[in-house]
Design a protein around this motif. Structure first.
Motif, PDB file in Angstrom:
ATOM      1  N   GLY A  42       0.822  -1.209   0.000  1.00 35.96           N
ATOM      2  CA  GLY A  42       0.000   0.000   0.000  1.00 35.96           C
ATOM      3  C   GLY A  42       0.848   1.247   0.000  1.00 35.96           C
ATOM      4  N   PHE A  43       1.943   1.206   0.759  1.00 34.94           N
ATOM      5  CA  PHE A  43       2.875   2.347   0.773  1.00 34.94           C
ATOM      6  C   PHE A  43       3.511   2.548  -0.606  1.00 34.94           C
ATOM      7  CE2 PHE A  43       7.389   3.626   1.264  1.00 34.94           C
ATOM      8  CZ  PHE A  43       7.172   4.958   1.587  1.00 34.94           C
ATOM      9  N   SER A  45       2.132   1.903  -3.370  1.00 41.04           N
ATOM     10  CA  SER A  45       1.114   2.549  -4.212  1.00 41.04           C
ATOM     11  C   SER A  45       0.996   4.037  -3.872  1.00 41.04           C
ATOM     12  CB  SER A  45      -0.239   1.847  -4.060  1.00 41.04           C
ATOM     13  OG  SER A  45      -0.848   2.148  -2.827  1.00 41.04           O
ATOM     14  N   TYR A  46       1.226   4.372  -2.610  1.00 38.01           N
ATOM     15  CA  TYR A  46       1.236   5.780  -2.188  1.00 38.01           C
ATOM     16  C   TYR A  46       2.341   6.550  -2.910  1.00 38.01           C
ATOM     17  CZ  TYR A  46       2.231   9.775   0.906  1.00 38.01           C
ATOM     18  OH  TYR A  46       2.477  11.028   1.413  1.00 38.01           O
ATOM     19  N   THR A  47       3.486   5.900  -3.093  1.00 41.19           N
ATOM     20  CA  THR A  47       4.611   6.553  -3.767  1.00 41.19           C
ATOM     21  C   THR A  47       4.463   6.535  -5.290  1.00 41.19           C
ATOM     22  OG1 THR A  47       5.916   4.489  -3.872  1.00 41.19           O
ATOM     23  CG2 THR A  47       6.168   5.870  -1.893  1.00 41.19           C
ATOM     24  N   ASP A  51       0.114   0.105  -8.567  1.00 43.61           N
ATOM     25  CA  ASP A  51      -1.280   0.535  -8.708  1.00 43.61           C
ATOM     26  C   ASP A  51      -2.134  -0.087  -7.601  1.00 43.61           C
ATOM     27  OD1 ASP A  51      -3.582   1.673 -10.309  1.00 43.61           O
ATOM     28  OD2 ASP A  51      -4.107  -0.463 -10.319  1.00 43.61           O
ATOM     29  N   PHE A  52      -2.866   0.748  -6.876  1.00 42.46           N
ATOM     30  CA  PHE A  52      -3.623   0.278  -5.711  1.00 42.46           C
ATOM     31  C   PHE A  52      -4.717  -0.720  -6.110  1.00 42.46           C
ATOM     32  CE2 PHE A  52      -6.959   0.661  -2.442  1.00 42.46           C
ATOM     33  CZ  PHE A  52      -6.210   0.363  -1.318  1.00 42.46           C
ATOM     34  N   LEU A 154      -3.880  -2.907   3.049  1.00 41.92           N
ATOM     35  CA  LEU A 154      -3.384  -2.136   1.910  1.00 41.92           C
ATOM     36  C   LEU A 154      -3.678  -0.647   2.128  1.00 41.92           C
ATOM     37  CD1 LEU A 154      -4.390  -4.350  -1.161  1.00 41.92           C
ATOM     38  CD2 LEU A 154      -2.068  -3.825  -0.410  1.00 41.92           C
ATOM     39  N   GLY A 155      -4.843  -0.382   2.704  1.00 41.68           N
ATOM     40  CA  GLY A 155      -5.253   0.998   2.948  1.00 41.68           C
ATOM     41  C   GLY A 155      -4.351   1.720   3.934  1.00 41.68           C
ATOM     42  N   LYS A 158      -1.487   2.947   1.907  1.00 41.46           N
ATOM     43  CA  LYS A 158      -1.938   3.923   0.916  1.00 41.46           C
ATOM     44  C   LYS A 158      -2.331   5.254   1.557  1.00 41.46           C
ATOM     45  CE  LYS A 158      -3.590   5.303  -3.131  1.00 41.46           C
ATOM     46  NZ  LYS A 158      -2.692   5.626  -4.263  1.00 41.46           N
ATOM     47  N   GLY A 161       0.945   6.675   4.116  1.00 36.89           N
ATOM     48  CA  GLY A 161       2.234   6.934   3.496  1.00 36.89           C
ATOM     49  C   GLY A 161       3.422   6.652   4.399  1.00 36.89           C
ATOM     50  N   TRP A 164       3.111   4.808   7.795  1.00 32.43           N
ATOM     51  CA  TRP A 164       2.349   3.548   7.785  1.00 32.43           C
ATOM     52  C   TRP A 164       2.784   2.571   8.861  1.00 32.43           C
ATOM     53  CZ3 TRP A 164       4.157  -1.424   7.099  1.00 32.43           C
ATOM     54  CH2 TRP A 164       5.459  -1.573   6.577  1.00 32.43           C
TER      55      TRP A 164
END
Length: 209
Positions: A42-43, A45-47, A51-52, A154-155, A158, A161, A164
């Motif tokens: 998830g992190f 995907s934050y960066t 893809d989330f 995952l959230g 995400k 960041g 997390w």
């Protein structure tokens, strides 16, 4: 930190497939850090590196595939097989008894919330098969719980960041209470929103009875 570096190397070498195969094998037999891996994914995907939506789909597919396999192993092989060969699946008699006690306390609902209980989620699929729980009922609880579990971890990566890890450890400690509270609130909202329809249906049943 060693574990985190190892997970980072896995993603660098194998990409998205780490999530699918790692979670599948975690539920079947392999001691894999699924929750940490999802939070880190998830992190990523934050960066913007992953893809989330793709992560959610693969994590859900891996989790439900693993749970479904364990269900059919329990259903077809039964308790004698688990008792004899359970050590190969890290399924000790103590863990079996623990899962059985949780099932007695929460019933089929344990399959959904079991994802958030350390030492339980890996065995609920086997046990659901052993007691011959109908597959439709198993799938309803297992797949619904899997989606909630996957989105939750995952959230964390995400949404939070760089922070997390702190949120992850906090969530790990109180995951069962947090999820139970969310489900209770969701149930209350549902009942309030559809209270008239539910009341009318109950009244019709009472009249027919």
């Amino acid at each position: 930190m060693e574990m985190l570096r190892w997970i980072q190397e896995l993603f660098a070498n194998y990409g998205y497939s780490v999530l699918f195969f790692g979670l599948l094998l975690e539920f079947v037999a392999l001691p894999f850090p699924g929750e940490t891996t999802m939070a880190f994914a998830g992190f990523l995907s934050y960066t913007g590196k992953l893809d989330f939506t793709t992560l959610v789909v693969l994590a859900f597919a891996g989790t439900t595939s693993g749970m479904t396999i364990t269900y059919f192993v329990g259903l077809k092989a039964g308790m004698p097989f688990i008792q004899r060969y359970g050590k190969w699946f890290l399924f000790s008699p103590a863990k079996l008894e623990k899962t059985q006690r949780w099932f007695e306390r929460y019933g089929s609902f344990l399959i959904s919330i079991g994802y958030f209980i350390p030492g339980v989620r890996h065995f609920t699929g086997y046990f659901a098969g052993i007691i011959a729980l109908p597959f439709r009922k198993f799938a309803l609880y297992a797949y619904g719980g899997a989606l909630l579990w996957v989105l939750a971890f995952l959230g964390i990566g995400k949404l939070f960041g760089p922070q997390w890890m702190g949120i992850f450890h906090l969530f790990e400690l109180y995951a069962l209470w947090i999820v139970s509270g969310i489900l209770a609130i969701a149930a209350l909202i549902f009942l309030y929103r559809y209270r008239r329809g539910i009341s009318a249906r109950l009244l019709r049943r009472k009249v027919k009875g």
